[in-house]
Scaffold this active site. Structure first.
Site, PDB file in Angstrom:
ATOM      1  N   LYS A  42     -38.090  36.771   1.833  1.00  0.00           N
ATOM      2  CA  LYS A  42     -39.197  35.859   1.577  1.00  0.00           C
ATOM      3  C   LYS A  42     -39.226  34.721   2.594  1.00  0.00           C
ATOM      4  CE  LYS A  42     -39.271  34.238  -2.538  1.00  0.00           C
ATOM      5  NZ  LYS A  42     -39.956  33.244  -3.298  1.00  0.00           N
TER       6      LYS A  42
ATOM      7  N   PRO B 157     -29.758  23.905   3.646  1.00  0.00           N
ATOM      8  CA  PRO B 157     -30.678  24.073   4.775  1.00  0.00           C
ATOM      9  C   PRO B 157     -30.151  24.962   5.905  1.00  0.00           C
ATOM     10  CG  PRO B 157     -29.601  21.957   4.879  1.00  0.00           C
ATOM     11  CD  PRO B 157     -29.147  22.578   3.601  1.00  0.00           C
TER      12      PRO B 157
ATOM     13  N   GLU C 127       0.807  -1.220   0.000  1.00  0.00           N
ATOM     14  CA  GLU C 127       0.000   0.000   0.000  1.00  0.00           C
ATOM     15  C   GLU C 127       0.846   1.279   0.000  1.00  0.00           C
ATOM     16  OE1 GLU C 127      -2.833   1.528  -0.465  1.00  0.00           O
ATOM     17  OE2 GLU C 127      -3.340  -0.460  -1.231  1.00  0.00           O
TER      18      GLU C 127
ATOM     19  N   MET D 131     -43.445  24.001   4.680  1.00  0.00           N
ATOM     20  CA  MET D 131     -44.365  25.069   5.092  1.00  0.00           C
ATOM     21  C   MET D 131     -45.652  24.487   5.668  1.00  0.00           C
ATOM     22  SD  MET D 131     -43.732  27.698   1.916  1.00  0.00           S
ATOM     23  CE  MET D 131     -43.550  26.454   0.651  1.00  0.00           C
TER      24      MET D 131
ATOM     25  N   GLY E 282     -32.945  29.437   0.030  1.00  0.00           N
ATOM     26  CA  GLY E 282     -32.793  28.376   1.019  1.00  0.00           C
ATOM     27  C   GLY E 282     -32.969  27.012   0.371  1.00  0.00           C
ATOM     28  N   GLY E 283     -32.234  26.020   0.852  1.00  0.00           N
ATOM     29  CA  GLY E 283     -32.399  24.652   0.364  1.00  0.00           C
ATOM     30  C   GLY E 283     -32.041  24.515  -1.092  1.00  0.00           C
ATOM     31  N   ASP E 284     -32.917  23.858  -1.846  1.00  0.00           N
ATOM     32  CA  ASP E 284     -32.716  23.706  -3.276  1.00  0.00           C
ATOM     33  C   ASP E 284     -33.605  24.730  -3.984  1.00  0.00           C
ATOM     34  OD1 ASP E 284     -31.742  21.765  -5.547  1.00  0.00           O
ATOM     35  OD2 ASP E 284     -33.819  22.280  -5.971  1.00  0.00           O
TER      36      ASP E 284
ATOM     37  N   ASP F 191     -32.956  35.007   0.450  1.00  0.00           N
ATOM     38  CA  ASP F 191     -34.180  34.809   1.220  1.00  0.00           C
ATOM     39  C   ASP F 191     -33.854  34.931   2.700  1.00  0.00           C
ATOM     40  OD1 ASP F 191     -35.443  34.295  -1.086  1.00  0.00           O
ATOM     41  OD2 ASP F 191     -35.588  32.130  -0.815  1.00  0.00           O
TER      42      ASP F 191
ATOM     43  N   THR G 164     -31.837  20.140  -0.135  1.00  0.00           N
ATOM     44  CA  THR G 164     -33.155  20.573   0.289  1.00  0.00           C
ATOM     45  C   THR G 164     -33.417  20.217   1.759  1.00  0.00           C
ATOM     46  OG1 THR G 164     -35.464  20.602  -0.366  1.00  0.00           O
ATOM     47  CG2 THR G 164     -34.359  18.465  -0.432  1.00  0.00           C
ATOM     48  N   ALA G 165     -34.377  20.924   2.362  1.00  0.00           N
ATOM     49  CA  ALA G 165     -34.669  20.739   3.786  1.00  0.00           C
ATOM     50  C   ALA G 165     -35.031  19.292   4.113  1.00  0.00           C
ATOM     51  CB  ALA G 165     -35.812  21.661   4.201  1.00  0.00           C
TER      52      ALA G 165
ATOM     53  N   ALA H 143       7.408  -9.228  -3.699  1.00  0.00           N
ATOM     54  CA  ALA H 143       6.009  -9.663  -3.586  1.00  0.00           C
ATOM     55  C   ALA H 143       5.087  -8.507  -3.961  1.00  0.00           C
ATOM     56  CB  ALA H 143       5.725 -10.128  -2.158  1.00  0.00           C
TER      57      ALA H 143
HETATM   58  N1  SAH Z   1     -36.247  25.619  -1.303  1.00  0.00           N
HETATM   59  C1  SAH Z   1     -36.354  25.221   0.057  1.00  0.00           C
HETATM   60  C2  SAH Z   1     -37.761  25.239   0.567  1.00  0.00           C
HETATM   61  C3  SAH Z   1     -38.368  26.583   0.576  1.00  0.00           C
HETATM   62  S1  SAH Z   1     -39.945  26.598   1.290  1.00  0.00           S
HETATM   63  C4  SAH Z   1     -35.700  23.821   0.223  1.00  0.00           C
HETATM   64  O1  SAH Z   1     -35.413  23.165  -0.766  1.00  0.00           O
HETATM   65  O2  SAH Z   1     -35.499  23.414   1.361  1.00  0.00           O
HETATM   66  C5  SAH Z   1     -39.591  27.003   2.961  1.00  0.00           C
HETATM   67  C6  SAH Z   1     -39.832  25.824   3.836  1.00  0.00           C
HETATM   68  O3  SAH Z   1     -38.767  24.925   3.735  1.00  0.00           O
HETATM   69  C7  SAH Z   1     -39.933  26.132   5.304  1.00  0.00           C
HETATM   70  O4  SAH Z   1     -41.197  26.599   5.658  1.00  0.00           O
HETATM   71  C8  SAH Z   1     -39.656  24.786   5.897  1.00  0.00           C
HETATM   72  O5  SAH Z   1     -40.779  23.946   5.780  1.00  0.00           O
HETATM   73  C9  SAH Z   1     -38.612  24.242   4.963  1.00  0.00           C
HETATM   74  N2  SAH Z   1     -37.251  24.462   5.462  1.00  0.00           N
HETATM   75  C10 SAH Z   1     -36.281  25.190   4.880  1.00  0.00           C
HETATM   76  N3  SAH Z   1     -35.151  25.128   5.596  1.00  0.00           N
HETATM   77  C11 SAH Z   1     -35.401  24.350   6.658  1.00  0.00           C
HETATM   78  C12 SAH Z   1     -34.631  23.897   7.765  1.00  0.00           C
HETATM   79  N4  SAH Z   1     -33.348  24.233   7.920  1.00  0.00           N
HETATM   80  N5  SAH Z   1     -35.236  23.087   8.671  1.00  0.00           N
HETATM   81  C13 SAH Z   1     -36.515  22.717   8.523  1.00  0.00           C
HETATM   82  N6  SAH Z   1     -37.277  23.121   7.494  1.00  0.00           N
HETATM   83  C14 SAH Z   1     -36.745  23.923   6.572  1.00  0.00           C
END
Ligand code: SAH
Length: 472
Positions: A271, A226, A22, A384, A302-304, A249, A332-333, A44
């Site tokens: 938002k 998230p 290795e 939500m 936020g998230g995706d 946001d 995403t969340a 070897a």
């Molecule tokens: N685009 C985002 C969602 C937007 S809608 C995504 O993909 O996550 C907003 C909602 O996402 C919130 O009301 C909640 O339900 C959820 N959310 C976003 N971030 C979160 C987190 N860190 N923990 C729990 N819920 C979350």
């Protein structure tokens, strides 16, 4: 400085490695990036070494290192995982006049191999003289993240363009041109057209800088994940680092906004799930306005960005205004919440599909396919949904959902203040009303925390065997 860093010319020269396991393979991984001729000696050899020899990448001599084996070698590595054998090899190799490295033995080595960030021909060597390998690794990771993968290609093509770039006055203008090339144009061109597009891109970029035309604006619609800054994609991070304007946001956490370029304009579009403080039309107008003025805008969501975030309306506004855009996905969340409670979002024998639903839309509480959701074994991530918990609970039970169906509300998923509240559908509204929820909340319908799974009543069978007939 006890060790002097240099870049050694090795093209066509011999590098000899003694060792067949290795450790030798690990060294070879990096040595094979060079244009040296590599000889490996081992009584070897591991199968991977034999494979490399069959592929013509190394010369494999299937015996132990002996006198004369290091003659004319530029470098020798003793990598036998055996201190006595390494010492013997080093002695013989030194007698042949070679520079010797004994792996993991700084003291007896004539040279050491640094940690390398490879963007050939740009090579960054990091050494700590053995004092802090962890530090070297951290610096390497940081640089790997920061430097676009296309940098090497870009540098090779850029080198031939240096003469042409002298058309720009020396100093700031020329520096701006090269920075624009390496960190903006080149990564984009390599991604979309490959290396072949770089020549044209350089000429075009030069013309633009010569004309001093304002740069073309663009808007990247970027997922911020998230909340945990470490869950940002590398791409999101890089774009944040470059953006002139960041429109975000309210859900985007401060730790992520801190990553924006210091000179960037940060705009809180405010938002949230309920009651935006800036209308969607205002947000669109803001993006278009900055884009038209030549700014690089990051629209940070936020998230995706493709999940419940009115992505299409923003894209349509940008297209109508003729502004270039791209989407950068994020975590995403639902993914973060499931991770937080130790669950998978899909599981063999439990749920073969996942529904992504919203508890709220522009008209108020959102109607859904309640009958489908009420079916046993359904798993849904309800965004939500906290404020509409009573409505959701009522609708689901009206359509025959079992009140014992587990529901886990996850607040602030992925953040330090994350909290999960495990309940059942029958208790959902009462449970949430008794809690003070201040952060974003997602409902995982049909999932309980892994730790609570043992106590789970049917109809949520946890083993495949329980539902054999369905899969027969
Ligand atoms: N685009 C985002 C969602 C937007 S809608 C995504 O993909 O996550 C907003 C909602 O996402 C919130 O009301 C909640 O339900 C959820 N959310 C976003 N971030 C979160 C987190 N860190 N923990 C729990 N819920 C979350």
């Amino acid at each position: 400085m006890d060790h002097f860093p240099i870049f050694l010319a090795v093209e066509g020269r011999r590098i000899v490695v003694s060792g067949g396991g290795e450790t030798a393979l690990a060294k070879l991984r990096i040595l094979l990036k060079t244009t040296a001729r590599i000889t490996v000696l081992s009584g070897a050899p591991a199968p991977d070494l034999v494979k490399l020899a069959d592929q013509g990448k190394i010369t494999l001599i299937a015996r132990a290192f002996g006198p004369g084996d290091a003659l004319c070698a530029a470098l020798v590595y003793a990598a036998n995982d055996d201190a006595a054998e390494d010492a013997r090899v080093a002695r013989l190799a030194r007698a042949d006049g070679a520079l010797v490295n004994i792996v993991d033995n700084l003291e007896d080595s004539a040279f050491i191999t640094p940690a390398i960030v490879d963007r050939d021909p740009v090579t960054i060597a990091i050494g700590t003289e053995g004092a802090a390998p962890v530090l070297a690794r951290a610096i390497k990771a940081d640089l790997e993240e920061r430097l676009p993968v296309s940098l090497g290609l870009a540098a090779r093509v850029g080198k031939a363009f240096r003469k042409a770039a002298e058309a720009l006055p020396m100093g700031r203008k020329r520096r701006d041109f090269w920075a624009d090339y390496y960190f903006n144009a080149a990564p984009k061109v390599v991604e979309t057209q490959g290396a072949a597009g770089l020549d044209a891109a350089l000429s075009e970029l030069l013309a633009k800088h010569l004309a001093d035309a304002p740069t073309e604006g663009r808007v990247d619609l970027v997922g911020a994940g998230p909340g945990d800054p470490e869950l940002l994609t590398l791409k999101a991070r890089r774009l944040l680092d470059r953006a002139d304007v960041v429109i975000h946001d309210r859900l985007v956490s401060p730790g992520i906004l801190e990553l924006a370029r210091r000179e960037a304009i940060l705009i809180d579009a405010g938002k949230e799930g309920f009651g935006p403080s800036m209308t969607q039309a205002q947000i669109c107008a803001l993006m278009v306005d900055h884009g038209k003025r030549g700014a690089h805008v990051v629209r940070l969501k936020g998230g995706d960005p493709a999940i419940f975030s009115r992505l299409d309306e923003e894209i349509e506004a940008l297209e109508a205004a003729g502004i270039a855009w791209s989407i950068v996905p994020g975590i995403t969340a639902a993914s973060a919440a499931a991770a937080g409670i130790g669950q998978a979002l899909t599981k063999r024998g439990r749920n073969a599909s996942l529904r992504i639903v919203t508890g709220h839309d522009m008209k108020g509480f959102a109607e859904q396919d309640w009958r489908g959701l009420a079916r046993p074994g359904t798993v849904a991530a309800i965004y939500m949904g906290a404020r509409g918990a009573r409505f959701i609970q009522g609708r689901l039970m009206m359509h025959g959902a079992d009140p014992a169906t587990p529901v886990t509300a996850v607040e602030n998923a992925s953040r330090p203040d994350m909290r999960s509240i495990a309940t059942t559908l029958g208790q959902l509204a009462a449970t949430l009303e008794a809690e003070v929820l201040t952060g974003p909340v997602i409902l995982l319908y049909g999932l309980c925390p892994r730790t609570a799974e043992a106590a789970l009543p049917l109809p949520h069978p946890t083993s495949l065997a329980d539902r054999k007939e369905e899969f027969a």
